[in-house]
Design a protein around this motif. Structure first.
Motif, short mmCIF file in Angstrom:
data_model
loop_
_atom_site.label_atom_id
_atom_site.label_comp_id
_atom_site.label_asym_id
_atom_site.label_seq_id
_atom_site.Cartn_x
_atom_site.Cartn_y
_atom_site.Cartn_z
N MET A 173 0.84 -1.20 0.00
CA MET A 173 0.00 0.00 0.00
C MET A 173 0.88 1.27 0.00
SD MET A 173 -2.35 1.45 3.11
CE MET A 173 -0.89 1.25 4.11
N ILE A 195 0.52 5.48 -0.06
CA ILE A 195 -0.38 6.62 0.04
C ILE A 195 0.29 7.84 -0.57
CG2 ILE A 195 -1.75 8.04 1.60
CD1 ILE A 195 -0.89 5.59 3.66
N TYR A 250 0.32 11.73 -0.96
CA TYR A 250 -0.25 12.92 -0.29
C TYR A 250 0.72 14.07 -0.40
CZ TYR A 250 -2.48 15.77 3.36
OH TYR A 250 -3.09 16.77 4.06
N PHE A 308 4.32 4.92 3.17
CA PHE A 308 4.13 3.48 3.06
C PHE A 308 3.19 2.92 4.11
CE2 PHE A 308 8.07 4.39 0.88
CZ PHE A 308 7.84 3.74 -0.32
N SER A 366 0.01 4.27 7.14
CA SER A 366 -0.80 5.39 7.61
C SER A 366 -0.12 6.06 8.80
CB SER A 366 -2.20 4.92 7.96
OG SER A 366 -2.13 3.89 8.92
N LYS A 367 0.66 5.27 9.51
CA LYS A 367 1.44 5.81 10.63
C LYS A 367 2.42 6.88 10.15
CE LYS A 367 3.99 2.46 12.07
NZ LYS A 367 5.15 2.64 11.17
N LEU A 390 2.12 8.68 7.53
CA LEU A 390 1.28 9.81 7.12
C LEU A 390 0.92 10.64 8.35
CD1 LEU A 390 -0.37 11.09 4.80
CD2 LEU A 390 -2.23 9.55 5.41
N ALA A 391 0.52 9.96 9.41
CA ALA A 391 0.18 10.65 10.65
C ALA A 391 1.37 11.46 11.15
CB ALA A 391 -0.25 9.64 11.71
N LEU A 392 2.55 10.86 11.10
CA LEU A 392 3.74 11.55 11.60
C LEU A 392 4.05 12.79 10.76
CD1 LEU A 392 5.97 8.48 12.49
CD2 LEU A 392 4.86 10.07 14.08
N VAL A 425 1.94 14.70 9.55
CA VAL A 425 0.97 15.74 9.92
C VAL A 425 1.32 16.38 11.26
CG1 VAL A 425 -1.44 16.12 10.60
CG2 VAL A 425 -0.91 14.76 8.57
N ILE A 426 1.77 15.57 12.21
CA ILE A 426 2.03 16.10 13.55
C ILE A 426 3.50 16.41 13.79
CG2 ILE A 426 0.05 14.91 14.56
CD1 ILE A 426 1.95 12.81 15.65
N LEU A 451 -9.62 14.53 16.16
CA LEU A 451 -9.21 13.11 16.23
C LEU A 451 -7.80 12.96 16.80
CD1 LEU A 451 -10.48 11.90 12.72
CD2 LEU A 451 -11.57 11.51 14.93
N LEU A 452 -7.09 14.05 16.91
CA LEU A 452 -5.73 14.00 17.46
C LEU A 452 -5.71 14.03 18.98
CD1 LEU A 452 -3.83 16.23 14.89
CD2 LEU A 452 -3.24 13.90 15.53
N PRO A 457 -6.53 11.84 21.28
CA PRO A 457 -5.88 10.68 21.92
C PRO A 457 -4.36 10.70 21.75
CG PRO A 457 -7.76 9.96 20.60
CD PRO A 457 -7.54 11.39 20.27
N VAL A 458 -3.91 11.20 20.62
CA VAL A 458 -2.46 11.26 20.37
C VAL A 458 -1.82 12.21 21.37
CG1 VAL A 458 -0.68 11.90 18.71
CG2 VAL A 458 -2.74 10.74 17.92
N SER A 518 -2.31 5.22 19.25
CA SER A 518 -3.16 6.37 18.90
C SER A 518 -2.68 7.03 17.61
CB SER A 518 -3.20 7.39 20.05
OG SER A 518 -1.91 7.87 20.35
N PHE A 565 -5.01 7.41 14.38
CA PHE A 565 -5.21 8.69 13.70
C PHE A 565 -4.81 8.58 12.24
CE2 PHE A 565 -3.44 12.61 12.03
CZ PHE A 565 -4.58 13.39 12.06
N GLY A 566 -3.70 7.93 11.99
CA GLY A 566 -3.24 7.75 10.61
C GLY A 566 -4.31 7.10 9.75
N MET A 575 -6.22 9.01 6.76
CA MET A 575 -6.13 8.44 5.41
C MET A 575 -7.52 8.33 4.80
SD MET A 575 -4.06 5.03 4.39
CE MET A 575 -5.47 3.96 4.63
#
Lengths: 120, 120
Positions: free
Chosen positions: A1, A3, A5, A11, A13-14, A16-18, A20-21, A91-92, A94-95, B98, B102-103, B107
């Motif tokens: 997979m 992504i 963006y 590679f 979604s984690k 991708l999350a990183l 962003v934050i 949604l962030l 919890p993070v 988390s 979020f990721g 996505m």
DNA sequence: TGCAATACTGACTCTTTTGTCACTATGAAC
DNA sequence: GTTCATAGTGACAAAAGAGTCAGTATTGCA
């Protein structure tokens, strides 16, 4: 997979999350906006005095681009602009919370170590 | 409150936490070690093929310094070294989880947007 | 003798991120 | 007409982080 963006490939979604934050002041900004909202730039500056204005604006722009925060400009002079977390931004929570919790726990282990070093 | 740690000052425990997890491959390494443990360097390399060896070792060293992981060297030839999360390192599980969650959610919003763009 | 396997280091470059400084716009109040 | 407040930009410098390449050590085995 893979992504796609903003001209980059991620590679997981984690990752991708990183992306962003991952910015010097982003978690701090989101933390502020979770505790009090909306906030004006000048108010965020007061809450994060170590970040200079230019830097904060850059981070806010990136968060806005990623649709984590929304920016509302009042048509007044002097300018008034309000920032708040978007639905996605919320949604962030919890993070941010888990990072804070870990920080507290980690700090305790450091302090305990310092104590035991003193005892030795 | 000011926290002194490794020649730097942190103003909140959150900043301290970020200094520990803030490295290109650290969250990924911790994620690997949460799912399978212990792991040898060569195994981590296989799981993270985009990180080069030098980089992984650097990140592992920093995590070890922060006592997030432990490193056990078997006295054999060729060398065998095993890495696993320490008790403190395990406290990072909620953070990693988390971020992953979020990721995934983030996505989805991207994909939905791409879909609606296609529809337009 | 020479090669294989594993974990690792040193020295360097390149890139990205962060920080700094000076500057702009607006309209009201003095 | 000068000054104030707020939010913002552009251009650059500095620092931090990431990545690359070549090299080390050990012992067993062909």
């Amino acid at each position: 997979m893979v992504i796609q963006y903003k001209d980059k490939q991620y590679f997981t979604s984690k990752d991708l999350a990183l992306s962003v934050i991952g910015g010097r002041w982003k978690i701090a900004i989101i933390w502020c906006l979770l505790h009090e909202t909306p906030l004006r730039l000048s108010e965020i500056q007061k809450k994060l005095p170590d970040a200079n204005q230019r830097m904060l604006i850059r981070q806010l722009r990136e968060l806005e681009e990623d649709k984590i925060i929304t920016r509302y400009v009042y048509p007044v002079v002097p300018p008034k602009v309000e920032y708040k977390l978007s639905e996605v931004g919320l949604l962030l929570e919890p993070v941010v919370t888990s990072i804070c919790n870990f920080g507290d726990q980690f700090m305790q282990t450091i302090e305990q170590e310092a104590d035991s070093t003193l005892v030795d």
